[in-house]
Design a protein around this motif. Structure first.
Motif, PDB file in Angstrom:
ATOM      1  N   ALA A 177       4.105  -3.746  13.898  1.00 46.96           N
ATOM      2  CA  ALA A 177       5.463  -4.184  14.229  1.00 46.96           C
ATOM      3  C   ALA A 177       6.500  -3.151  13.814  1.00 46.96           C
ATOM      4  N   GLY A 178       6.137  -2.313  12.824  1.00 41.08           N
ATOM      5  CA  GLY A 178       7.032  -1.250  12.392  1.00 41.08           C
ATOM      6  C   GLY A 178       6.960  -0.012  13.262  1.00 41.08           C
ATOM      7  N   GLY A 179       6.162  -0.076  14.339  1.00 38.61           N
ATOM      8  CA  GLY A 179       6.057   1.053  15.247  1.00 38.61           C
ATOM      9  C   GLY A 179       5.063   2.108  14.815  1.00 38.61           C
ATOM     10  N   ILE A 180       4.138   1.734  13.929  1.00 39.01           N
ATOM     11  CA  ILE A 180       3.142   2.673  13.399  1.00 39.01           C
ATOM     12  C   ILE A 180       1.797   2.409  14.079  1.00 39.01           C
ATOM     13  N   ALA A 181       1.178   3.459  14.587  1.00 37.23           N
ATOM     14  CA  ALA A 181      -0.131   3.305  15.213  1.00 37.23           C
ATOM     15  C   ALA A 181      -1.178   2.977  14.149  1.00 37.23           C
ATOM     16  N   PHE A 182      -1.984   1.944  14.414  1.00 38.34           N
ATOM     17  CA  PHE A 182      -3.015   1.525  13.456  1.00 38.34           C
ATOM     18  C   PHE A 182      -4.201   0.989  14.245  1.00 38.34           C
ATOM     19  N   GLU A 183      -5.295   1.765  14.256  1.00 37.32           N
ATOM     20  CA  GLU A 183      -6.444   1.413  15.094  1.00 37.32           C
ATOM     21  C   GLU A 183      -7.733   1.225  14.305  1.00 37.32           C
ATOM     22  N   THR A 184      -7.692   1.295  12.978  1.00 33.53           N
ATOM     23  CA  THR A 184      -8.920   1.134  12.187  1.00 33.53           C
ATOM     24  C   THR A 184      -9.467  -0.280  12.373  1.00 33.53           C
ATOM     25  N   PRO A 185     -10.717  -0.443  12.832  1.00 32.42           N
ATOM     26  CA  PRO A 185     -11.263  -1.787  13.040  1.00 32.42           C
ATOM     27  C   PRO A 185     -11.365  -2.562  11.730  1.00 32.42           C
ATOM     28  N   ALA A 186     -11.098  -3.874  11.782  1.00 31.23           N
ATOM     29  CA  ALA A 186     -11.237  -4.738  10.605  1.00 31.23           C
ATOM     30  C   ALA A 186     -12.712  -4.860  10.230  1.00 31.23           C
ATOM     31  N   ARG A 187     -12.969  -5.026   8.946  1.00 30.95           N
ATOM     32  CA  ARG A 187     -14.329  -5.136   8.420  1.00 30.95           C
ATOM     33  C   ARG A 187     -14.741  -6.606   8.413  1.00 30.95           C
ATOM     34  N   ALA A 188     -15.915  -6.907   8.959  1.00 31.21           N
ATOM     35  CA  ALA A 188     -16.313  -8.309   9.143  1.00 31.21           C
ATOM     36  C   ALA A 188     -16.794  -8.973   7.856  1.00 31.21           C
ATOM     37  N   GLU A 189     -17.424  -8.212   6.964  1.00 28.52           N
ATOM     38  CA  GLU A 189     -18.023  -8.833   5.780  1.00 28.52           C
ATOM     39  C   GLU A 189     -17.109  -8.762   4.557  1.00 28.52           C
ATOM     40  N   ASP A 190     -17.558  -9.404   3.461  1.00 30.46           N
ATOM     41  CA  ASP A 190     -16.839  -9.330   2.198  1.00 30.46           C
ATOM     42  C   ASP A 190     -16.853  -7.894   1.693  1.00 30.46           C
ATOM     43  N   PRO A 191     -15.912  -7.518   0.807  1.00 24.62           N
ATOM     44  CA  PRO A 191     -14.873  -8.337   0.181  1.00 24.62           C
ATOM     45  C   PRO A 191     -13.660  -8.531   1.095  1.00 24.62           C
ATOM     46  N   PRO A 192     -12.755  -9.436   0.694  1.00 23.33           N
ATOM     47  CA  PRO A 192     -11.563  -9.689   1.503  1.00 23.33           C
ATOM     48  C   PRO A 192     -10.557  -8.539   1.449  1.00 23.33           C
ATOM     49  N   THR A 193      -9.506  -8.664   2.232  1.00 24.06           N
ATOM     50  CA  THR A 193      -8.441  -7.660   2.273  1.00 24.06           C
ATOM     51  C   THR A 193      -7.825  -7.492   0.885  1.00 24.06           C
ATOM     52  N   ALA A 194      -7.476  -6.259   0.572  1.00 19.88           N
ATOM     53  CA  ALA A 194      -6.899  -5.941  -0.739  1.00 19.88           C
ATOM     54  C   ALA A 194      -5.557  -6.624  -0.929  1.00 19.88           C
ATOM     55  N   ARG A 195      -5.258  -6.945  -2.190  1.00 18.11           N
ATOM     56  CA  ARG A 195      -3.937  -7.478  -2.527  1.00 18.11           C
ATOM     57  C   ARG A 195      -3.510  -6.936  -3.884  1.00 18.11           C
ATOM     58  N   GLY A 249       0.860  -1.178   0.000  1.00 17.11           N
ATOM     59  CA  GLY A 249       0.000   0.000   0.000  1.00 17.11           C
ATOM     60  C   GLY A 249       0.891   1.220   0.000  1.00 17.11           C
ATOM     61  N   SER A 250       0.655   2.138  -0.912  1.00 18.98           N
ATOM     62  CA  SER A 250       1.558   3.260  -1.134  1.00 18.98           C
ATOM     63  C   SER A 250       1.834   4.079   0.135  1.00 18.98           C
ATOM     64  N   ALA A 251       0.790   4.596   0.772  1.00 14.81           N
ATOM     65  CA  ALA A 251       0.994   5.434   1.960  1.00 14.81           C
ATOM     66  C   ALA A 251       1.568   4.626   3.118  1.00 14.81           C
ATOM     67  N   ALA A 252       1.143   3.363   3.244  1.00 14.21           N
ATOM     68  CA  ALA A 252       1.672   2.517   4.317  1.00 14.21           C
ATOM     69  C   ALA A 252       3.168   2.263   4.104  1.00 14.21           C
ATOM     70  N   ASN A 253       3.587   2.096   2.855  1.00 11.46           N
ATOM     71  CA  ASN A 253       5.019   1.948   2.568  1.00 11.46           C
ATOM     72  C   ASN A 253       5.787   3.200   2.988  1.00 11.46           C
ATOM     73  N   THR A 254       5.212   4.364   2.684  1.00 13.06           N
ATOM     74  CA  THR A 254       5.860   5.621   3.070  1.00 13.06           C
ATOM     75  C   THR A 254       6.028   5.700   4.581  1.00 13.06           C
ATOM     76  N   LEU A 255       4.987   5.333   5.313  1.00  7.35           N
ATOM     77  CA  LEU A 255       5.082   5.367   6.773  1.00  7.35           C
ATOM     78  C   LEU A 255       6.112   4.377   7.295  1.00  7.35           C
ATOM     79  N   ALA A 256       6.216   3.207   6.662  1.00  6.12           N
ATOM     80  CA  ALA A 256       7.215   2.224   7.095  1.00  6.12           C
ATOM     81  C   ALA A 256       8.619   2.809   6.978  1.00  6.12           C
ATOM     82  N   GLY A 257       8.862   3.542   5.884  1.00  9.63           N
ATOM     83  CA  GLY A 257      10.150   4.194   5.715  1.00  9.63           C
ATOM     84  C   GLY A 257      10.364   5.298   6.736  1.00  9.63           C
ATOM     85  N   MET A 258       9.320   6.088   6.989  1.00 10.72           N
ATOM     86  CA  MET A 258       9.434   7.173   7.962  1.00 10.72           C
ATOM     87  C   MET A 258       9.694   6.636   9.370  1.00 10.72           C
ATOM     88  N   ALA A 259       8.966   5.591   9.726  1.00 10.48           N
ATOM     89  CA  ALA A 259       9.158   5.009  11.052  1.00 10.48           C
ATOM     90  C   ALA A 259      10.578   4.481  11.207  1.00 10.48           C
TER      91      ALA A 259
END
Length: 331
Positions: free
Chosen positions: A98-116, A61-71
């Protein structure tokens, strides 16, 4: 204004990258858009996954990759993005925390599945991405915590996520919250096809003074401005945003801030293995420097160092010690 709790909070796609090397012939056989990013539906995603060779799964994920680098550079970061309550959702959530980034968005219970994102990497290191957005395109405005957004020095928005309606509404709200709190808004255009679809929105945001820092590559700049000549595009956009950062692959990058300009060459790389995430990590280095009040040239150099590390191996998350690399380069 109170000092922010986070240097950057980002809103973006919560994606797991599935990467595999391939020969050029496979791209042709599958009719893939070489070097580009194409959105695919469930059926096409299954077809492409079946055609892949042995693959490696890495949270992306583009923004998540950026945060991983920043962290990794020592910045304090938080992420907002939507996963499903499934195996890949658990992988993504674990990796980002695990990369030290705060992430609190609740997971979605229904379909569709996680993006890939199914990524085919040819021997020259070029990546051809095919993205199934899945749960990530169902991020609702209700998932935002206004107090957390207001407590970050910079709100960083991923252009890819502007396409679906729900997250677009969430990002519009986040912009208003950040600006009301006196924080900066950074935006990455992500891909020319996103600009082709939503360029009017992006140009309106610039005209309204709602973007403080804009990241584009030279192709995106041309699509955004309608100017084929790079410098003409730079002139047009730099008049509308306080900070413009434009990358040019092997030709380096430029930044213009309030009329001041800086340029850097690309950092040398022994071998380009995979260009996935080069722009994301460039943004990581630049934003970290910007948050620390570094000069334009030092911010660009930090971006170039991070981009060089990421293209030297598979995947869009850093493997070497970015902080050590930057410290060695800048002294």
């Amino acid at each position: 204004m109170n000092a922010p709790r986070y240097d950057v909070i980002a809103i973006g796609n919560a994606i797991v990258d599935v990467m595999a090397p391939c020969e050029e012939a496979l791209l042709t056989r599958l009719g893939l858009n070489r070097g580009g990013m194409t959105l695919v539906d469930t059926e096409r995603a299954e077809e492409l996954y079946a055609a892949m060779g042995p693959a490696k799964e890495i949270s992306g994920g583009s923004a998540a990759n950026t945060l991983a680098g920043m962290a990794a550079l020592g910045a304090k970061c938080a992420f907002i993005g939507q996963v499903a309550d499934d195996q890949l959702g658990a992988v993504f959530s674990h990796d980002i925390r695990a990369g030290g980034i705060a992430f609190e968005t609740p997971a979605r219970a229904e379909d569709p599945p996680t993006a890939r994102c199914l990524i085919f990497v040819t021997p020259d290191g070029e990546r051809t991405m095919n993205t199934f957005l899945g749960a990530s395109q169902f991020l609702p405005p209700a998932a935002l915590d206004d107090s957390v957004i207001a407590d970050a020095g910079i709100l960083y928005l991923e252009g890819y996520l502007w396409d679906p309606e729900e997250p677009r509404s969430a990002m519009r709200r986040a912009i208003e919250v950040a600006r009301a709190a006196g924080r900066k808004v950074a935006f990455t255009a992500s891909e020319s096809f996103v600009i082709a679809r939503h360029g009017d929105d992006f140009r309106a945001l610039m005209d309204e003074g709602k973007i403080d820092i804009l990241f584009v590559n030279e192709h995106e700049l041309a699509t955004l401005t309608g100017e084929a000549e790079f410098e003409a595009g730079v002139a047009k956009v730099s008049a509308k945003v306080p900070v413009l950062v434009a990358t040019r692959s092997a030709a380096g990058a430029i930044a213009v801030a309030n009329g001041q300009r800086a340029e850097v060459a690309a950092e040398p790389v022994a071998k380009v293995v995979d260009t996935t995430g080069a722009g994301d990590l460039f943004a990581a280095g630049f934003l970290t420097g910007h948050a620390r009040g570094e000069s334009l040239e030092r911010c660009l150099t930090m971006g170039a160092v991070c981009a060089a590390e990421i293209i030297s191996h598979y995947g869009a998350r850093p493997e070497a010690d970015l902080k050590a690399l930057v410290d060695t380069r800048l002294g």
